[in-house]
Design an enzyme around this catalytic site. Structure first.
Site, PDB file in Angstrom:
ATOM      1  N   HIS A  51      22.904   5.284 -28.861  1.00  0.00           N
ATOM      2  CA  HIS A  51      21.391   4.744 -29.177  1.00  0.00           C
ATOM      3  C   HIS A  51      20.967   4.171 -27.837  1.00  0.00           C
ATOM      4  O   HIS A  51      21.990   3.861 -27.207  1.00  0.00           O
ATOM      5  CB  HIS A  51      21.795   3.876 -30.530  1.00  0.00           C
ATOM      6  CG  HIS A  51      20.529   3.211 -30.925  1.00  0.00           C
ATOM      7  ND1 HIS A  51      20.123   2.161 -30.381  1.00  0.00           N
ATOM      8  CD2 HIS A  51      19.637   3.634 -31.956  1.00  0.00           C
ATOM      9  CE1 HIS A  51      18.936   1.941 -30.900  1.00  0.00           C
ATOM     10  NE2 HIS A  51      18.738   2.724 -31.858  1.00  0.00           N
ATOM     11  N   ASP A 128      30.064   0.885 -31.634  1.00  0.00           N
ATOM     12  CA  ASP A 128      28.609   0.595 -32.310  1.00  0.00           C
ATOM     13  C   ASP A 128      28.892   0.910 -33.695  1.00  0.00           C
ATOM     14  O   ASP A 128      28.636   2.149 -34.076  1.00  0.00           O
ATOM     15  CB  ASP A 128      27.787   1.232 -31.341  1.00  0.00           C
ATOM     16  CG  ASP A 128      26.315   1.270 -32.088  1.00  0.00           C
ATOM     17  OD1 ASP A 128      26.180   0.456 -33.036  1.00  0.00           O
ATOM     18  OD2 ASP A 128      25.185   1.672 -31.716  1.00  0.00           O
ATOM     19  N   GLN A 131      25.752   2.217 -37.763  1.00  0.00           N
ATOM     20  CA  GLN A 131      25.327   3.251 -38.779  1.00  0.00           C
ATOM     21  C   GLN A 131      26.703   3.139 -39.858  1.00  0.00           C
ATOM     22  O   GLN A 131      26.473   3.792 -40.744  1.00  0.00           O
ATOM     23  CB  GLN A 131      25.280   4.603 -38.441  1.00  0.00           C
ATOM     24  CG  GLN A 131      24.001   4.833 -37.481  1.00  0.00           C
ATOM     25  CD  GLN A 131      22.883   4.856 -38.307  1.00  0.00           C
ATOM     26  OE1 GLN A 131      23.037   5.306 -39.463  1.00  0.00           O
ATOM     27  NE2 GLN A 131      21.760   4.563 -37.811  1.00  0.00           N
ATOM     28  N   LYS A 154      21.230  -2.661 -42.228  1.00  0.00           N
ATOM     29  CA  LYS A 154      21.269  -1.307 -42.396  1.00  0.00           C
ATOM     30  C   LYS A 154      22.275  -1.034 -43.574  1.00  0.00           C
ATOM     31  O   LYS A 154      22.093  -1.611 -44.905  1.00  0.00           O
ATOM     32  CB  LYS A 154      21.728  -0.220 -41.348  1.00  0.00           C
ATOM     33  CG  LYS A 154      20.702  -0.060 -40.241  1.00  0.00           C
ATOM     34  CD  LYS A 154      21.019   0.710 -39.137  1.00  0.00           C
ATOM     35  CE  LYS A 154      20.258   0.668 -37.780  1.00  0.00           C
ATOM     36  NZ  LYS A 154      19.086   1.451 -38.308  1.00  0.00           N
ATOM     37  N   CYS A 292      15.130   6.593 -31.436  1.00  0.00           N
ATOM     38  CA  CYS A 292      15.557   5.784 -30.296  1.00  0.00           C
ATOM     39  C   CYS A 292      16.805   6.611 -29.465  1.00  0.00           C
ATOM     40  O   CYS A 292      17.778   5.760 -29.101  1.00  0.00           O
ATOM     41  CB  CYS A 292      16.034   4.433 -30.688  1.00  0.00           C
ATOM     42  SG  CYS A 292      14.473   3.649 -31.271  1.00  0.00           S
TER      43      CYS A 292
HETATM   44  C1  LIG Z   1      23.630   3.452 -33.645  1.00  0.00           C
HETATM   45  C2  LIG Z   1      22.663   2.629 -33.486  1.00  0.00           C
HETATM   46  N1  LIG Z   1      23.034   1.702 -32.648  1.00  0.00           N
HETATM   47  C3  LIG Z   1      21.915   0.479 -32.481  1.00  0.00           C
HETATM   48  C4  LIG Z   1      21.126   0.342 -33.313  1.00  0.00           C
HETATM   49  C5  LIG Z   1      20.393  -0.945 -33.066  1.00  0.00           C
HETATM   50  O1  LIG Z   1      20.135  -1.809 -33.961  1.00  0.00           O
HETATM   51  P1  LIG Z   1      19.361  -3.027 -34.194  1.00  0.00           P
HETATM   52  O2  LIG Z   1      17.954  -2.586 -34.543  1.00  0.00           O
HETATM   53  O3  LIG Z   1      19.799  -3.829 -35.126  1.00  0.00           O
HETATM   54  O4  LIG Z   1      19.328  -3.673 -32.819  1.00  0.00           O
HETATM   55  C6  LIG Z   1      20.661   1.177 -34.076  1.00  0.00           C
HETATM   56  C7  LIG Z   1      19.466   1.087 -34.971  1.00  0.00           C
HETATM   57  O5  LIG Z   1      18.884   2.104 -35.220  1.00  0.00           O
HETATM   58  C8  LIG Z   1      21.572   2.368 -34.455  1.00  0.00           C
HETATM   59  O6  LIG Z   1      21.325   3.210 -35.445  1.00  0.00           O
END
Ligand SMILES: Cc1ncc(COP(=O)(O)O)c(C=O)c1O
Length: 334
Positions: A51, A128, A131, A154, A292
């Protein structure tokens, strides 16, 4: 705050709950982990499915000449070959950063094997879990994860503006911010005790309380049950879509190898248009575009238009799946 921290620690298999610090989202947790762990001259290994919360954070440090980064290219279904990771390691590799599951294809990464590699080589492993937290088992001890970033809104079913980072004992990160902690107030520097060291300023207490209620719901329902339901629904979506020739499904196309995220393309119709019709005509909400994660789309070959992403959750039903597959069949037929 205390109870939410304790329950999240239980969910992630963290023995000492004070090692879990609250942030405002996964992005802030990832920034704290990456910027706090790295020093001038360090090397980082990551994947091509990350991401922008990881990607941009690494790129800015790289552009400043502080670090070097090797993004290992994943297969077109988003999967990662651990041998490629081993080959990418260098003597100065300090950090490995991987998403636990892709937010574009849902592909689960082999975090257990990556943890073993990191442990053997003395490299820090940052995962991370945006998900997976709340929908897939995450056991930081069993998986040898050193740093785990998560978001509250989420799979954890909490409010927006909540998230956090687990920091294994022995890992000392530079704080992203300094300030009041309500503790050790006579010190002129940031306290060394956790969680205070990384929680300067007033916390999002209402959000954290809401997150606590959500985590207790998850613990009561049981993570296995939540996961099994998502596997069932994801399998049904995959099966239904496989009957529609004009639909291309990206990712592993195997419910056990992914989370409840399915990315698709409909021949001859842009993802944004399909999403619009699903919303307006069928009252079904999905997301279209790059999510993103442009590097993930480069990997799976969808950078020009992105994909239509179907996200399945614990509160979805088999009727929802039938409605969705039926609607997509009609849209695909024109
Ligand atoms: C894999 C992944 N990492 C990071 C994020 C960022 O999350 P946040 O919006 O809570 O900062 C997301 C959000 O879509 C994501 O799907």
């Amino acid at each position: 705050v205390y109870e939410t921290r304790r329950d999240l620690a239980r969910l992630f298999g963290i023995r000492d709950a004070s090692r879990l610090v609250f942030t405002h989202n996964a992005t802030e947790a990832l920034n704290l982990a990456i910027k706090g762990a790295l020093h001038m001259g360090d090397h980082v290994v990551t994947s091509s499915m990350e991401h922008n919360a990881v990607w941009r954070c690494l790129r800015v440090l790289e552009a400043e000449g502080l670090i070097s980064v090797t993004p290992v290219r994943c297969a077109p279904d988003g999967s990662l070959d651990v041998q490629d990771i081993v080959s990418a390691l260098r003597p100065n590799t300090r950090l490995m950063v991987f998403t636990h599951a892709s937010n574009v294809t849902g592909t689960l990464m082999p975090i257990g094997e990556l943890g073993q590699i990191a442990r053997e080589r003395g490299v820090i492993l940052l995962v991370d879990a945006a998900q997976t937290a709340g929908v897939y088992p995450v056991d930081v001890e069993g998986l040898s994860v050193d740093l785990l970033a998560f978001t509250g809104h989420k799979g954890l079913l909490g409010p927006q503006g909540t998230g956090g980072l687990y920091i294994r004992e022995g890992i000392n990160l530079r704080p992203l911010k300094e300030g009041g902690t309500g503790s050790e107030s006579t010190l002129e520097h940031q306290p060394f005790t956790l969680p205070d060291r990384y929680e300067a300023g007033t916390l999002n207490v209402p959000g954290i309380a809401g997150l606590g209620a959500a985590v207790r719901f998850i613990l009561d329902e049981g993570l296995e049950r939540i996961r099994e339901r998502e596997v069932l629904l994801t399998g049904e979506v995959l099966e239904g879509l496989s009957q529609i020739p004009a639909i291309r499904v990206y990712g592993p196309q195997d419910a056990r190898r992914q989370v409840g995220v399915v990315s698709i393309g409909v021949q001859g119709v842009r993802p944004g248009e399909v999403a619009y019709v699903l919303d307006e005509v069928y009252s079904i909400n999905v997301r279209a575009g790059l999510h993103c994660s442009p590097c993930a789309h480069r990997t799976i070959g969808t950078l020009d238009q992105g994909t239509l992403r179907i996200s399945l959750g614990y509160f979805n039903s088999r009727e929802h799946v039938e409605d969705l597959v039926g609607a997509l069949g009609e849209i695909a037929a024109g």
